[in-house]
Design a protein around this motif. Structure first.
Motif, PDB file in Angstrom:
ATOM      1  N   ALA A  35      42.250  92.687  40.278  1.00 44.07           N
ATOM      2  CA  ALA A  35      43.719  92.687  40.319  1.00 44.07           C
ATOM      3  C   ALA A  35      44.282  93.048  38.954  1.00 44.07           C
ATOM      4  O   ALA A  35      45.244  93.821  38.850  1.00 44.07           O
ATOM      5  CB  ALA A  35      44.224  91.314  40.759  1.00 44.07           C
ATOM      6  N   TRP A  36      43.697  92.509  37.895  1.00 46.68           N
ATOM      7  CA  TRP A  36      44.152  92.808  36.539  1.00 46.68           C
ATOM      8  C   TRP A  36      43.985  94.297  36.235  1.00 46.68           C
ATOM      9  O   TRP A  36      44.902  94.950  35.721  1.00 46.68           O
ATOM     10  CB  TRP A  36      43.364  91.951  35.556  1.00 46.68           C
ATOM     11  N   THR A  38      43.691  96.801  38.388  1.00 44.94           N
ATOM     12  CA  THR A  38      44.548  97.612  39.250  1.00 44.94           C
ATOM     13  C   THR A  38      45.999  97.546  38.804  1.00 44.94           C
ATOM     14  O   THR A  38      46.653  98.575  38.631  1.00 44.94           O
ATOM     15  CB  THR A  38      44.425  97.145  40.713  1.00 44.94           C
ATOM     16  N   ALA A  39      46.509  96.334  38.610  1.00 46.82           N
ATOM     17  CA  ALA A  39      47.913  96.182  38.204  1.00 46.82           C
ATOM     18  C   ALA A  39      48.152  96.779  36.825  1.00 46.82           C
ATOM     19  O   ALA A  39      49.201  97.398  36.582  1.00 46.82           O
ATOM     20  CB  ALA A  39      48.310  94.706  38.222  1.00 46.82           C
ATOM     21  N   ARG A  43      50.771 100.068  36.083  1.00 48.37           N
ATOM     22  CA  ARG A  43      51.964  99.886  35.234  1.00 48.37           C
ATOM     23  C   ARG A  43      51.807 100.662  33.927  1.00 48.37           C
ATOM     24  O   ARG A  43      50.947 100.366  33.100  1.00 48.37           O
ATOM     25  CB  ARG A  43      52.166  98.404  34.953  1.00 48.37           C
ATOM     26  N   LEU A  56      51.924  91.034  33.956  1.00 50.28           N
ATOM     27  CA  LEU A  56      51.706  91.787  35.197  1.00 50.28           C
ATOM     28  C   LEU A  56      52.175  91.010  36.427  1.00 50.28           C
ATOM     29  O   LEU A  56      52.363  91.586  37.487  1.00 50.28           O
ATOM     30  CB  LEU A  56      50.222  92.151  35.343  1.00 50.28           C
ATOM     31  N   ASN A  63      54.579  95.522  40.425  1.00 51.16           N
ATOM     32  CA  ASN A  63      53.417  95.293  41.300  1.00 51.16           C
ATOM     33  C   ASN A  63      52.845  93.904  41.087  1.00 51.16           C
ATOM     34  O   ASN A  63      51.636  93.714  41.043  1.00 51.16           O
ATOM     35  CB  ASN A  63      52.346  96.351  41.028  1.00 51.16           C
ATOM     36  N   ARG A  64      53.719  92.922  40.988  1.00 51.29           N
ATOM     37  CA  ARG A  64      53.266  91.559  40.689  1.00 51.29           C
ATOM     38  C   ARG A  64      52.396  90.960  41.785  1.00 51.29           C
ATOM     39  O   ARG A  64      51.630  90.052  41.537  1.00 51.29           O
ATOM     40  CB  ARG A  64      54.444  90.646  40.401  1.00 51.29           C
ATOM     41  N   TRP A  66      49.802  92.135  43.019  1.00 52.36           N
ATOM     42  CA  TRP A  66      48.393  92.313  42.665  1.00 52.36           C
ATOM     43  C   TRP A  66      47.893  91.136  41.826  1.00 52.36           C
ATOM     44  O   TRP A  66      46.847  90.561  42.104  1.00 52.36           O
ATOM     45  CB  TRP A  66      48.182  93.612  41.871  1.00 52.36           C
ATOM     46  N   MET A  67      48.654  90.793  40.786  1.00 51.65           N
ATOM     47  CA  MET A  67      48.214  89.693  39.925  1.00 51.65           C
ATOM     48  C   MET A  67      48.331  88.350  40.624  1.00 51.65           C
ATOM     49  O   MET A  67      47.504  87.468  40.414  1.00 51.65           O
ATOM     50  CB  MET A  67      49.000  89.667  38.611  1.00 51.65           C
TER      51      MET A  67
END
Length: 102
Positions: A35-36, A38-39, A43, A56, A63-64, A66-67
């Motif tokens: 997730a880190w 990807t996000a 961004r 994030l 795209n919060r 994801w985190m």
């Protein structure tokens, strides 16, 4: 004909439980890192060197989700993993793993 009830081997069931708990830890940490990554990649204004991960997941982050999913995966997976750690290692390491996930 009557079939006897087959009882599972306790050792086999225990090792399956350990494996599932260990996999939960891998999935939790992997979900967080994924997730880190990807996000952070999505961004443009984010720098993994200079910015905190929590940026994030900020309310204004585009795209919060994801985190948020990564934090949830970590928070669920690591305490489950702690149960396998408790059975495998003597001492209080499992307590630290549990508290890390909370």
């Amino acid at each position: 004909m009557i079939h006897p009830i087959v009882q599972p081997n306790p050792t086999e069931a225990l090792s399956r439980g350990w494996s599932r708990a260990a996999l939960a830890g891998i999935a939790g940490v992997g979900g967080f890192i994924g997730a880190w990554a990807t996000a952070g990649a999505i961004r443009d204004s984010y720098s993994p060197v200079h910015d905190a991960i929590s940026q994030l997941a900020a309310i204004d982050a585009p795209n919060r989700h994801w985190m948020t999913a990564g934090f949830v995966a970590f928070g669920v997976g690591v305490p489950i993993y702690a149960q396998a750690l408790r059975r495998a290692l003597p001492g209080p390491a499992w307590i630290t793993a549990t508290l890390t996930g909370l």
